[in-house]
Design a protein around this motif. Sequence first.
Motif, PDB file in Angstrom:
ATOM      1  N   GLU A   1      -9.555   1.876  -6.964  1.00 30.86           N
ATOM      2  CA  GLU A   1      -9.520   3.033  -6.069  1.00 30.86           C
ATOM      3  C   GLU A   1      -9.916   2.652  -4.654  1.00 30.86           C
ATOM      4  OE1 GLU A   1     -11.860   6.182  -7.598  1.00 30.86           O
ATOM      5  OE2 GLU A   1     -10.559   6.529  -9.341  1.00 30.86           O
TER       6      GLU A   1
ATOM      7  N   ILE B   1      -7.552   4.101  -1.840  1.00 28.97           N
ATOM      8  CA  ILE B   1      -6.145   4.056  -2.241  1.00 28.97           C
ATOM      9  C   ILE B   1      -5.831   5.350  -2.969  1.00 28.97           C
ATOM     10  CG2 ILE B   1      -4.370   2.749  -3.429  1.00 28.97           C
ATOM     11  CD1 ILE B   1      -5.779   1.282  -1.062  1.00 28.97           C
ATOM     12  N   SER B   2      -5.073   6.210  -2.299  1.00 26.01           N
ATOM     13  CA  SER B   2      -4.846   7.557  -2.796  1.00 26.01           C
ATOM     14  C   SER B   2      -3.381   7.945  -2.589  1.00 26.01           C
ATOM     15  CB  SER B   2      -5.747   8.539  -2.046  1.00 26.01           C
ATOM     16  OG  SER B   2      -5.478   9.864  -2.399  1.00 26.01           O
ATOM     17  N   PRO B   3      -2.838   8.760  -3.523  1.00 22.04           N
ATOM     18  CA  PRO B   3      -3.495   9.320  -4.704  1.00 22.04           C
ATOM     19  C   PRO B   3      -3.516   8.316  -5.860  1.00 22.04           C
ATOM     20  CG  PRO B   3      -1.221  10.047  -4.650  1.00 22.04           C
ATOM     21  CD  PRO B   3      -1.439   9.232  -3.400  1.00 22.04           C
ATOM     22  N   ARG B   4      -4.272   8.622  -6.884  1.00 18.20           N
ATOM     23  CA  ARG B   4      -4.265   7.813  -8.093  1.00 18.20           C
ATOM     24  C   ARG B   4      -3.251   8.390  -9.073  1.00 18.20           C
ATOM     25  NH1 ARG B   4      -5.634   3.340  -6.513  1.00 18.20           N
ATOM     26  NH2 ARG B   4      -5.624   2.718  -8.716  1.00 18.20           N
TER      27      ARG B   4
ATOM     28  N   ALA C   1       2.632   6.350  -6.970  1.00 19.99           N
ATOM     29  CA  ALA C   1       1.561   7.166  -7.540  1.00 19.99           C
ATOM     30  C   ALA C   1       1.891   8.648  -7.391  1.00 19.99           C
ATOM     31  CB  ALA C   1       0.238   6.831  -6.869  1.00 19.99           C
ATOM     32  N   THR C   2       2.460   9.018  -6.240  1.00 22.41           N
ATOM     33  CA  THR C   2       2.895  10.401  -6.031  1.00 22.41           C
ATOM     34  C   THR C   2       4.000  10.765  -7.021  1.00 22.41           C
ATOM     35  OG1 THR C   2       2.322  10.270  -3.687  1.00 22.41           O
ATOM     36  CG2 THR C   2       3.832  12.035  -4.355  1.00 22.41           C
TER      37      THR C   2
ATOM     38  N   VAL D   1       0.841  -1.192   0.000  1.00 22.35           N
ATOM     39  CA  VAL D   1       0.000   0.000   0.000  1.00 22.35           C
ATOM     40  C   VAL D   1       0.878   1.245   0.000  1.00 22.35           C
ATOM     41  CG1 VAL D   1      -1.757   1.307   1.237  1.00 22.35           C
ATOM     42  CG2 VAL D   1      -1.884  -1.195   1.157  1.00 22.35           C
ATOM     43  N   ARG D   2       1.863   1.275   0.884  1.00 21.53           N
ATOM     44  CA  ARG D   2       2.759   2.424   0.936  1.00 21.53           C
ATOM     45  C   ARG D   2       3.550   2.556  -0.359  1.00 21.53           C
ATOM     46  NH1 ARG D   2       2.547   7.276   2.552  1.00 21.53           N
ATOM     47  NH2 ARG D   2       4.426   8.138   3.484  1.00 21.53           N
TER      48      ARG D   2
ATOM     49  N   GLU E   1       1.326   4.146  -2.955  1.00 16.91           N
ATOM     50  CA  GLU E   1       1.149   5.575  -2.692  1.00 16.91           C
ATOM     51  C   GLU E   1       2.369   6.390  -3.119  1.00 16.91           C
ATOM     52  OE1 GLU E   1      -1.793   5.460   1.219  1.00 16.91           O
ATOM     53  OE2 GLU E   1       0.378   5.615   1.476  1.00 16.91           O
ATOM     54  N   GLU E   2       3.555   5.865  -2.804  1.00 19.35           N
ATOM     55  CA  GLU E   2       4.788   6.590  -3.131  1.00 19.35           C
ATOM     56  C   GLU E   2       4.986   6.699  -4.634  1.00 19.35           C
ATOM     57  OE1 GLU E   2       7.306   5.417   0.894  1.00 19.35           O
ATOM     58  OE2 GLU E   2       7.560   4.235  -0.940  1.00 19.35           O
TER      59      GLU E   2
END
Length: 349
Positions: free
Chosen positions: A158, A175-178, A107-108, A100-101, A104-105
Motif C-alpha cells: 500500500e 498506492i491507491s486504490p487497492r 485496481a480501479t 504506477v498509473r 491504479e487503472e
Amino acid sequence: MKGDPSIEHSSMEIGIYSLADLRPNLQTGITISSKQRLQEIIEAAKLADEADLDIFGVGEHHRLDYTISAPPIVLSAISQVTKRIRLTSATTVLNTVDPVRLFEEFATLDLLSNGRAEIIAGRGAFLESFPLFGYDLAHYDELFEENIELFMKLNGQERISWRGRFRPELLDAEISPRPIQKNIPLWIGVGGSSESAARAGRLGTGLVLVILDGNANQFKPFIDRYRQSAIQAGHSPEDLKVGVTGHVYISETTQQAREEFVPYHLSYWGYNPFDKICKDDIAKKALFVGSSQQIIENILQQYELFGHQRFIAQMDIGGMPFKKVADNIERLATDVAPIVRRETKNSKN
C-alpha cells in the motif's frame, strides 16, 4: 501428460480476446468506424459472458489500423455489462507505460468489476509507443525489466519507497486504490523469446504463449524453460500458470472453415496459412480452424504437449462481420468448451 505428475488442476479455462484491428469488410469494402468496432467488442464480451466463457481480453496498439489504445477503459466499460467473465489486457505494452498509473487503472477496473481484472504484459510487436511516449528503443529490455519489477512491488504494498532508472523515485508513496483481489493477476505474453519465458518463470508470473503460426511443438521448449526457471527461483510448481492463444474459426466442416477463414487471414496478415500444408498437418498447426470436433482435438493435443490452464482464442480479424464473430463465440462456448473442460478436469500434468 508431460510435466510434474503430482500437480492437479481444475478444468481448462476458455476465453477470447480481440486486438480490435480495423480492416475493410470483404463484401462491402467499407471499414467500420472505431466507435462501431468498440461497440461490437463490448457486445462480443457480453455474448462470451452469457455463454459462460471464462476470459475476455483486449490488446493495446497506438496506430490508426487498430482501435484500442487504452485497454483498462474498454475493459471498464465491459465490466458494467458483464457479470462473471474475467477481464484482461492482451497485451499491455509494459515498456512504455508508467507502472504506477497502470496499477491504479487496473485496481480501479478490479473494483468496478468486483475482482475480475488481470494483466497480460508484453514488450509489444509494434514499436510506435516508444517515440509516442518519449522512450528510447535502446532501452527496450531494461524498461520492461524495471517496469515489471516495480509493478509487482506496487501489487503487494500500500505504501512504497523505490528508486529506479527510468522514472522518478517513490518516497513512502501511497498506492491507491487497492484492488479487491489480494494481487492483480499478472501474466507475461511471449511470442518468440525464450528469454522472456525464463523471465516469467524467474518472477513467478503466469506465462501466455502467443502462438499465431507454425508447429505447436516448437513452443514446448519455452514452457519447459519457464517452469525450470520458476522452480530454480524458488516458486512453487502449483502456482505456475500457462495460457495458450491462437486464431480460431469454427464452421460445420474443417474444409468449410478453412475456405471461409482464409480471406480474413489474408486481409489481416497478407498470406494464406494453409498454402504449404496437407490435410493431416492442420492438427499440428498453431491455427484452430475447422469443425468443432477438430478444434476440440487440436486443443487437447496441445494440452497433452503443454499442460496449460488456459486457452484464449482470437477470432475477429481481417474485417470479419460481427455475425460470424458471434457465431464463432457460440460454437466455442456451446460445442467446444464443455468437452475440453470435461476432458481436462482434474487431469494431472
